[in-house]
Motif scaffolding. Structure first.
Motif, mmCIF file in Angstrom:
data_model
loop_
_atom_site.group_PDB
_atom_site.id
_atom_site.type_symbol
_atom_site.label_atom_id
_atom_site.label_comp_id
_atom_site.label_asym_id
_atom_site.label_seq_id
_atom_site.Cartn_x
_atom_site.Cartn_y
_atom_site.Cartn_z
ATOM 1 N N MET A 1 41.836 18.758 63.575
ATOM 2 C CA MET A 1 40.791 18.855 62.598
ATOM 3 C C MET A 1 39.282 19.018 62.869
ATOM 4 O O MET A 1 39.221 18.752 63.968
ATOM 5 N N GLU A 2 38.719 19.274 62.110
ATOM 6 C CA GLU A 2 37.316 19.733 62.392
ATOM 7 C C GLU A 2 36.466 18.203 62.341
ATOM 8 O O GLU A 2 36.731 17.482 60.992
ATOM 9 N N THR A 3 35.441 18.022 63.522
ATOM 10 C CA THR A 3 35.115 16.220 62.991
ATOM 11 C C THR A 3 33.938 16.839 63.267
ATOM 12 O O THR A 3 32.591 16.058 63.201
ATOM 13 N N GLY A 4 32.854 18.267 62.654
ATOM 14 C CA GLY A 4 31.909 17.960 62.569
ATOM 15 C C GLY A 4 30.461 17.807 64.187
ATOM 16 O O GLY A 4 29.783 18.280 64.627
ATOM 17 N N ILE A 5 31.750 17.593 65.197
ATOM 18 C CA ILE A 5 31.052 17.342 66.402
ATOM 19 C C ILE A 5 30.769 18.733 67.341
ATOM 20 O O ILE A 5 29.717 18.973 68.017
ATOM 21 N N GLY A 6 31.332 20.281 67.275
ATOM 22 C CA GLY A 6 30.931 21.093 67.759
ATOM 23 C C GLY A 6 31.330 22.422 67.052
ATOM 24 O O GLY A 6 31.455 22.068 65.526
ATOM 25 N N TYR A 7 31.084 23.538 67.823
ATOM 26 C CA TYR A 7 31.179 24.534 66.413
ATOM 27 C C TYR A 7 32.386 25.426 67.306
ATOM 28 O O TYR A 7 32.960 25.535 68.363
ATOM 29 N N PRO A 8 32.880 26.058 66.430
ATOM 30 C CA PRO A 8 34.346 26.999 66.541
ATOM 31 C C PRO A 8 34.061 27.573 67.637
ATOM 32 O O PRO A 8 31.939 28.653 67.717
ATOM 33 N N ASP A 9 34.271 28.558 68.927
ATOM 34 C CA ASP A 9 34.229 29.524 68.905
ATOM 35 C C ASP A 9 34.134 31.114 68.628
ATOM 36 O O ASP A 9 34.654 31.479 67.693
ATOM 37 N N ILE A 10 32.830 31.405 69.353
ATOM 38 C CA ILE A 10 32.380 33.011 68.869
ATOM 39 C C ILE A 10 32.903 33.967 68.411
ATOM 40 O O ILE A 10 33.098 34.579 67.041
ATOM 41 N N ASN A 11 34.820 33.690 69.428
ATOM 42 C CA ASN A 11 34.906 35.030 68.792
ATOM 43 C C ASN A 11 36.100 34.551 67.213
ATOM 44 O O ASN A 11 35.771 36.240 67.646
ATOM 45 N N THR A 12 36.139 33.402 67.220
ATOM 46 C CA THR A 12 36.702 33.505 65.994
ATOM 47 C C THR A 12 36.483 33.639 64.597
ATOM 48 O O THR A 12 36.794 33.569 64.000
ATOM 49 N N LEU A 13 34.525 32.945 64.721
ATOM 50 C CA LEU A 13 33.975 33.630 63.784
ATOM 51 C C LEU A 13 34.432 34.964 62.741
ATOM 52 O O LEU A 13 34.436 34.575 61.225
ATOM 53 N N GLU A 14 34.109 36.057 63.172
ATOM 54 C CA GLU A 14 34.379 36.874 62.247
ATOM 55 C C GLU A 14 35.634 37.235 61.876
ATOM 56 O O GLU A 14 36.037 37.070 59.932
ATOM 57 N N PRO A 15 36.914 36.809 62.179
ATOM 58 C CA PRO A 15 38.366 36.647 61.504
ATOM 59 C C PRO A 15 38.484 34.718 60.296
ATOM 60 O O PRO A 15 39.415 35.726 59.573
ATOM 61 N N LEU A 16 37.820 34.662 60.885
ATOM 62 C CA LEU A 16 37.581 33.544 59.737
ATOM 63 C C LEU A 16 36.601 33.858 59.061
ATOM 64 O O LEU A 16 37.488 33.684 58.046
ATOM 65 N N VAL A 17 35.120 34.450 58.509
ATOM 66 C CA VAL A 17 35.356 34.480 57.602
ATOM 67 C C VAL A 17 35.740 35.466 56.808
ATOM 68 O O VAL A 17 35.721 35.696 55.057
ATOM 69 N N ASP A 18 36.681 36.728 57.472
ATOM 70 C CA ASP A 18 37.599 37.784 56.227
ATOM 71 C C ASP A 18 37.959 37.081 56.347
ATOM 72 O O ASP A 18 38.338 37.720 55.102
ATOM 73 N N ALA A 19 39.068 35.767 56.608
ATOM 74 C CA ALA A 19 40.375 35.036 56.431
ATOM 75 C C ALA A 19 39.533 34.777 55.254
ATOM 76 O O ALA A 19 39.948 34.346 54.496
ATOM 77 N N LEU A 20 38.594 33.903 55.203
ATOM 78 C CA LEU A 20 38.137 32.629 54.357
ATOM 79 C C LEU A 20 37.528 34.255 53.176
ATOM 80 O O LEU A 20 36.792 33.138 52.096
ATOM 81 N N GLY A 21 37.175 35.214 52.829
ATOM 82 C CA GLY A 21 35.792 35.275 52.016
ATOM 83 C C GLY A 21 35.127 35.488 51.918
ATOM 84 O O GLY A 21 34.270 35.709 50.611
#
Length: 132
Positions: A1-21
């Motif tokens: 569960m995301e707590t807002g303390i850290g940031y996601p791995d930079i390699n996961t950002l592009e697939p994440l934005v694609d998945a979320l639209g």
């Protein structure tokens, strides 16, 4: 569960934005919180449904295999035994019988076991293919 303390791995950002639209800027600014949360809830419910389907398919596969193995045992030995529930030790009551030349129990148990096994396999395959 995301707590807002850290940031996601930079390699996961592009697939994440694609998945979320959404765009990367919207993700970084959390501009569309409600839509992101709704997308994550949909993903969670799909994952739960997939896990339930796989578990159900696994139970069907296991039950089917046991039935097929029992039918094979009946076919090979041509005998069956049954212990009445609640009896133990020297007072145990066993009921046994012999299967004649035409073993209908073997056929019925084998068919039911085969159908359960096939349904379990199909359920698992469909759960893995439809929820991606």
């Amino acid at each position: 569960m995301e707590t807002g303390i850290g940031y996601p791995d930079i390699n996961t950002l592009e697939p994440l934005v694609d998945a979320l639209g959404i765009t990367l800027t919207e993700l970084m600014n959390c501009a569309r919180d409600e839509e992101i949360i709704a997308s994550l809830e949909i993903a969670r419910s799909q994952r739960k449904r997939m896990v339930k389907r796989i578990a159900g398919g696994g139970v069907l596969c296991i039950a089917g295999m046991f039935m097929l193995l029992y039918a094979l045992k009946l076919f090979i030995t041509r005998t069956w035994t049954f212990m009445l529930p609640g009896s133990d030790g020297p007072t145990a009551v066993f009921v046994a019988g012999r299967i004649g030349n035409f073993p209908p129990a073997v056929i019925v148990i084998g068919i039911i076991g085969g159908v359960a096994l096939v349904l379990g396999i199909v359920t698992i395959i469909r759960a893995n293919n439809t929820d991606h």
